[in-house]
Design a protein around this motif. Sequence first.
Motif, mmCIF file in Angstrom:
data_model
loop_
_atom_site.group_PDB
_atom_site.id
_atom_site.type_symbol
_atom_site.label_atom_id
_atom_site.label_comp_id
_atom_site.label_asym_id
_atom_site.label_seq_id
_atom_site.Cartn_x
_atom_site.Cartn_y
_atom_site.Cartn_z
ATOM 1 N N TYR A 68 -10.074 -1.742 -5.255
ATOM 2 C CA TYR A 68 -8.880 -2.202 -5.955
ATOM 3 C C TYR A 68 -8.738 -3.710 -5.754
ATOM 4 O O TYR A 68 -8.784 -4.187 -4.621
ATOM 5 C CB TYR A 68 -7.634 -1.493 -5.412
ATOM 6 C CG TYR A 68 -7.618 -0.009 -5.696
ATOM 7 C CD1 TYR A 68 -6.837 0.510 -6.719
ATOM 8 C CD2 TYR A 68 -8.391 0.867 -4.940
ATOM 9 C CE1 TYR A 68 -6.815 1.871 -6.991
ATOM 10 C CE2 TYR A 68 -8.391 2.228 -5.203
ATOM 11 C CZ TYR A 68 -7.597 2.724 -6.227
ATOM 12 O OH TYR A 68 -7.605 4.076 -6.490
ATOM 13 N N GLY A 70 -6.009 -5.526 -6.548
ATOM 14 C CA GLY A 70 -4.667 -5.806 -6.056
ATOM 15 C C GLY A 70 -4.163 -4.688 -5.172
ATOM 16 O O GLY A 70 -4.937 -3.977 -4.519
ATOM 17 N N ASP A 71 -2.873 -4.516 -5.176
ATOM 18 C CA ASP A 71 -2.225 -3.486 -4.367
ATOM 19 C C ASP A 71 -2.546 -2.103 -4.915
ATOM 20 O O ASP A 71 -2.405 -1.851 -6.118
ATOM 21 C CB ASP A 71 -0.717 -3.713 -4.364
ATOM 22 C CG ASP A 71 0.015 -2.699 -3.521
ATOM 23 O OD1 ASP A 71 -0.055 -2.784 -2.281
ATOM 24 O OD2 ASP A 71 0.640 -1.796 -4.106
ATOM 25 N N ASP A 74 0.433 -0.326 -6.623
ATOM 26 C CA ASP A 74 0.717 -0.916 -7.936
ATOM 27 C C ASP A 74 -0.242 -0.370 -8.980
ATOM 28 O O ASP A 74 0.157 -0.053 -10.114
ATOM 29 C CB ASP A 74 0.607 -2.439 -7.882
ATOM 30 C CG ASP A 74 1.780 -3.089 -7.161
ATOM 31 O OD1 ASP A 74 2.797 -2.402 -6.916
ATOM 32 O OD2 ASP A 74 1.670 -4.290 -6.828
ATOM 33 N N SER A 75 -1.517 -0.274 -8.621
ATOM 34 C CA SER A 75 -2.514 0.263 -9.538
ATOM 35 C C SER A 75 -2.224 1.728 -9.880
ATOM 36 O O SER A 75 -2.312 2.139 -11.037
ATOM 37 C CB SER A 75 -3.914 0.138 -8.921
ATOM 38 O OG SER A 75 -4.887 0.707 -9.770
ATOM 39 N N GLU A 114 -3.617 4.561 3.411
ATOM 40 C CA GLU A 114 -2.510 3.719 2.946
ATOM 41 C C GLU A 114 -1.640 4.478 1.950
ATOM 42 O O GLU A 114 -0.401 4.409 2.015
ATOM 43 C CB GLU A 114 -3.031 2.430 2.309
ATOM 44 C CG GLU A 114 -1.896 1.539 1.829
ATOM 45 C CD GLU A 114 -2.342 0.180 1.324
ATOM 46 O OE1 GLU A 114 -1.455 -0.573 0.856
ATOM 47 O OE2 GLU A 114 -3.547 -0.128 1.399
ATOM 48 N N ARG A 118 2.440 5.524 2.050
ATOM 49 C CA ARG A 118 3.360 4.969 1.058
ATOM 50 C C ARG A 118 3.684 5.945 -0.074
ATOM 51 O O ARG A 118 4.092 5.538 -1.163
ATOM 52 C CB ARG A 118 2.750 3.675 0.487
ATOM 53 C CG ARG A 118 2.513 2.602 1.544
ATOM 54 C CD ARG A 118 1.753 1.411 0.973
ATOM 55 N NE ARG A 118 2.518 0.725 -0.073
ATOM 56 C CZ ARG A 118 2.002 -0.223 -0.858
ATOM 57 N NH1 ARG A 118 0.739 -0.612 -0.705
ATOM 58 N NH2 ARG A 118 2.744 -0.792 -1.787
ATOM 59 N N GLU A 121 6.638 5.761 -2.578
ATOM 60 C CA GLU A 121 6.668 4.780 -3.663
ATOM 61 C C GLU A 121 6.181 5.358 -4.992
ATOM 62 O O GLU A 121 6.206 4.672 -6.018
ATOM 63 C CB GLU A 121 5.824 3.562 -3.281
ATOM 64 C CG GLU A 121 6.346 2.811 -2.060
ATOM 65 C CD GLU A 121 5.456 1.647 -1.672
ATOM 66 O OE1 GLU A 121 5.042 0.884 -2.566
ATOM 67 O OE2 GLU A 121 5.149 1.511 -0.458
#
Length: 198
Positions: A68, A70-71, A74-75, A114, A118, A121
């Motif tokens: 990934y 980015g985060d 977010d993806s 991770e 999370r 979210e």
Amino acid sequence: AVVPACPVPVSIDTFKAETAAFAAEHGVHILNDIWGLQYEEEPGEMAQVAVRYGLPVVVMHNRNSKEYKGDIIDSMRAFFMKSIDIAEKAGVSYDKLILDPGIGFGKTVEGNLEVMNRLQELKQFDGRRYPLLLGTSRKSFIGNTLDLPVDERMEPTGATCVLGITKGCEIMRVHDVLPISRMCRITDAILAAGSRKE
């Protein structure tokens, strides 16, 4: 043969619309799509099957790469937003969607850990809350983290399920049903007790 003999709802795990429709014709209760309604060769077709038969569908996060830019959350949120949009355009009611973070799919060991940390979210999109299904049972990220073979992963599977419940997951997909269900039920009881007003 399975559907009339099974006392609980039956799901079909497939990303092929034709297979899903065949199963729906034979009475399955839930569709489970590991490509989250986004299988490239059949865009939107699984969502149409869900509408045609009025079935709930598990929308799992997946991708071909484990890297990934980015985060990771977010993806994943962008992926789920696309799946939700596909479902809405096909006419799938939002209350028929169950989101699955796809633990073990398109993620490294560290990525899986991770995401587990999370999970909360991934509960809400555009002001709507969606049920989360968690499938961690005996997965390789457990084996790689603790250096355990498949047949010794029951206890850490239970730990991931308990954690998942505390982060808002409602549905667990497991192999060791009796012990894991007991862990989940006591977790539910504790959380329910903590939410009561004195």
